[in-house]
Design an enzyme around this catalytic site. Sequence first.
Site, short mmCIF file in Angstrom:
data_model
loop_
_atom_site.label_atom_id
_atom_site.label_comp_id
_atom_site.label_asym_id
_atom_site.label_seq_id
_atom_site.Cartn_x
_atom_site.Cartn_y
_atom_site.Cartn_z
N CYS A 19 -0.42 4.23 -44.98
CA CYS A 19 -1.14 4.99 -46.02
C CYS A 19 -0.90 4.38 -47.39
O CYS A 19 0.23 4.18 -47.80
CB CYS A 19 -0.67 6.44 -46.00
SG CYS A 19 -1.23 7.37 -47.43
N CYS A 30 1.19 6.93 -49.77
CA CYS A 30 2.56 7.38 -49.50
C CYS A 30 3.56 6.64 -50.41
O CYS A 30 3.33 5.50 -50.80
CB CYS A 30 2.93 7.12 -48.03
SG CYS A 30 2.42 8.44 -46.91
N HIS A 36 2.77 13.17 -46.67
CA HIS A 36 1.46 12.72 -46.21
C HIS A 36 0.69 13.84 -45.48
O HIS A 36 -0.54 13.86 -45.47
CB HIS A 36 1.67 11.53 -45.27
CG HIS A 36 0.41 10.92 -44.74
ND1 HIS A 36 -0.32 10.01 -45.46
CD2 HIS A 36 -0.25 11.10 -43.55
CE1 HIS A 36 -1.36 9.62 -44.73
NE2 HIS A 36 -1.35 10.28 -43.58
N ASN A 62 -11.71 15.67 -53.08
CA ASN A 62 -12.65 15.47 -52.01
C ASN A 62 -11.81 15.41 -50.75
O ASN A 62 -11.00 14.50 -50.59
CB ASN A 62 -13.37 14.13 -52.25
CG ASN A 62 -14.68 14.08 -51.56
OD1 ASN A 62 -15.32 15.10 -51.36
ND2 ASN A 62 -15.10 12.88 -51.20
N SER A 102 -11.38 9.30 -46.34
CA SER A 102 -10.80 8.72 -45.12
C SER A 102 -9.30 8.93 -45.04
O SER A 102 -8.71 8.78 -43.99
CB SER A 102 -11.12 7.23 -45.06
OG SER A 102 -10.64 6.62 -46.25
N HIS A 132 -3.84 11.86 -46.78
CA HIS A 132 -2.77 12.10 -47.76
C HIS A 132 -3.31 13.02 -48.86
O HIS A 132 -4.36 12.73 -49.44
CB HIS A 132 -2.27 10.78 -48.36
CG HIS A 132 -0.98 10.95 -49.09
ND1 HIS A 132 0.22 10.44 -48.62
CD2 HIS A 132 -0.66 11.64 -50.21
CE1 HIS A 132 1.19 10.77 -49.45
NE2 HIS A 132 0.68 11.52 -50.42
N HIS A 154 -4.53 14.38 -51.95
CA HIS A 154 -4.77 13.76 -53.25
C HIS A 154 -6.09 14.22 -53.85
O HIS A 154 -6.98 14.67 -53.13
CB HIS A 154 -4.78 12.23 -53.14
CG HIS A 154 -5.98 11.70 -52.42
ND1 HIS A 154 -6.12 11.74 -51.06
CD2 HIS A 154 -7.12 11.12 -52.88
CE1 HIS A 154 -7.27 11.20 -50.71
NE2 HIS A 154 -7.92 10.82 -51.80
N GLN A 181 -8.68 13.45 -57.64
CA GLN A 181 -9.01 12.41 -58.61
C GLN A 181 -9.32 13.03 -59.96
O GLN A 181 -9.63 14.23 -60.06
CB GLN A 181 -10.23 11.62 -58.14
CG GLN A 181 -10.00 10.90 -56.82
CD GLN A 181 -11.07 9.87 -56.55
OE1 GLN A 181 -11.49 9.13 -57.45
NE2 GLN A 181 -11.53 9.79 -55.31
N LYS A 217 -22.97 22.39 -41.99
CA LYS A 217 -24.29 22.57 -42.55
C LYS A 217 -24.72 21.27 -43.22
O LYS A 217 -23.91 20.60 -43.85
CB LYS A 217 -24.26 23.68 -43.60
CG LYS A 217 -25.58 23.86 -44.31
CD LYS A 217 -25.49 24.91 -45.39
CE LYS A 217 -26.77 24.99 -46.19
NZ LYS A 217 -27.93 25.43 -45.40
P1 H2U Z 1 -10.93 9.42 -51.90
O1 H2U Z 1 -10.44 9.23 -50.50
O2 H2U Z 1 -10.97 10.86 -52.35
O3 H2U Z 1 -12.19 8.68 -52.17
O4 H2U Z 1 -9.82 8.80 -52.88
C1 H2U Z 1 -9.22 7.62 -52.71
C2 H2U Z 1 -9.27 6.89 -54.04
O5 H2U Z 1 -8.16 6.05 -54.10
C3 H2U Z 1 -10.53 6.06 -54.18
O6 H2U Z 1 -11.21 6.41 -55.36
C4 H2U Z 1 -8.54 4.83 -54.65
C5 H2U Z 1 -9.99 4.64 -54.24
O7 H2U Z 1 -10.68 3.88 -55.20
N1 H2U Z 1 -7.64 3.80 -54.15
C6 H2U Z 1 -6.81 3.12 -55.03
O8 H2U Z 1 -6.87 3.37 -56.24
N2 H2U Z 1 -5.93 2.20 -54.54
C7 H2U Z 1 -5.83 1.86 -53.23
O9 H2U Z 1 -4.99 1.06 -52.87
C8 H2U Z 1 -6.77 2.43 -52.25
C9 H2U Z 1 -7.64 3.54 -52.74
ZN ZN Z 2 0.34 9.02 -47.16
#
Ligand code: H2U
Ligand code: ZN
Length: 342
Positions: A47, A50, A110, A148, A156, A159, A161, A163, A306
Amino acid sequence: MTMDQPHRRYDPLADKWILLSPHRLSRPWQGEEGEPEPSPPAHDPDCYLCPGNKRATGDFNPDYDGVYVFPNDFPALKPTSADITGKTADLFQSEAANGECHVVCFSPDHGKSLAELSYEGRLAVIETWCQESEKLGQQYPNVQIFENKGAMMGCSNPHPHGQIWANDYLPDIVKNEDQTQLAYAQKNNRSMLLAVAEAEIEAGDRMVAQNDQWVAVVPWWASWPFETLLLPRFAVSRLPDLDSDQQQALAEILGALTVKYDNLFRCSFPYSMGWHGAPFGQKESGHWQLHAHFYPPLLRSASVRKFMVGYEMMAEAQRDLLPERAAEMLRNVSTAHYRQDA
Ligand code: H2U
Ligand code: ZN
């Protein structure tokens, strides 16, 4: 008006109508089904969020033990971009868009979403939301905090999180809410969403959870089956204006709401959620009431969702399940997480 017949309801915040078709609901709710999914591990070596792990850029996360915020490695906005304003024709306009994007890891664990974090863990996330929006608000009029969650929402990584995207302009949805709230306040001499909170508490049938300071409802005008609106019961325009009592009460109701979501179909409930507050730097923000929207895609089970397609893409949002019934279902599930029951 009989609510079991097709009718439309008005969303005064978004200034749009939605179509309700409750007579189409022939299928009774099946409720809990299948085996609940197991928790993800507390640490996943693969991950990128993490503690101690390598991100896509090659940077390593520190061995963080609380909430961890870092600049998004693939930001949608940059602090400065070429000014391309006015270099295009009437029908093909463009303008520069500057800003910053950050990722907020809610916890080093995680496997624990907001629903399964401790009360203290949730409070720490709320404190971070308030601090980060205050900080970015000194530079940007709009600070969009969102989460999200779940593969169904295109996220995907399990973990926990969220934004933060800060813009040097007001995005359309925020601009629209600014206008609808201002028009309501000018006409009625009070805040629209404070009035909604009071009216929903009085009506009671769309209530999901409440405490002294906050209320979570499936709003009268919800588009998504289990959409909720989280509202303060006091006047407040922005996240950084919350005092510690209000933050604590928020940690409590955020727990109740997210646990109820998980318990509804015994899964880690997917959704997109986000905060809306008054633009920073706006002199007159009394018409603005801070609030959070939760937009979950699920309809009937952990896997039946939906889709907003067809008529909804072409005409207006439509739902079969009455908001009152959705709220009742959410009210009736426990505030103790199903994984803790097991
Ligand atoms: P989402 O899974 O909600 O899209 O969020 C993951 C965000 O983390 C995504 O915007 C960022 C992606 O750009 N990211 C990093 O900043 N660094 C990484 O090493 C992978 C993902
Ligand atoms: Zn993680």
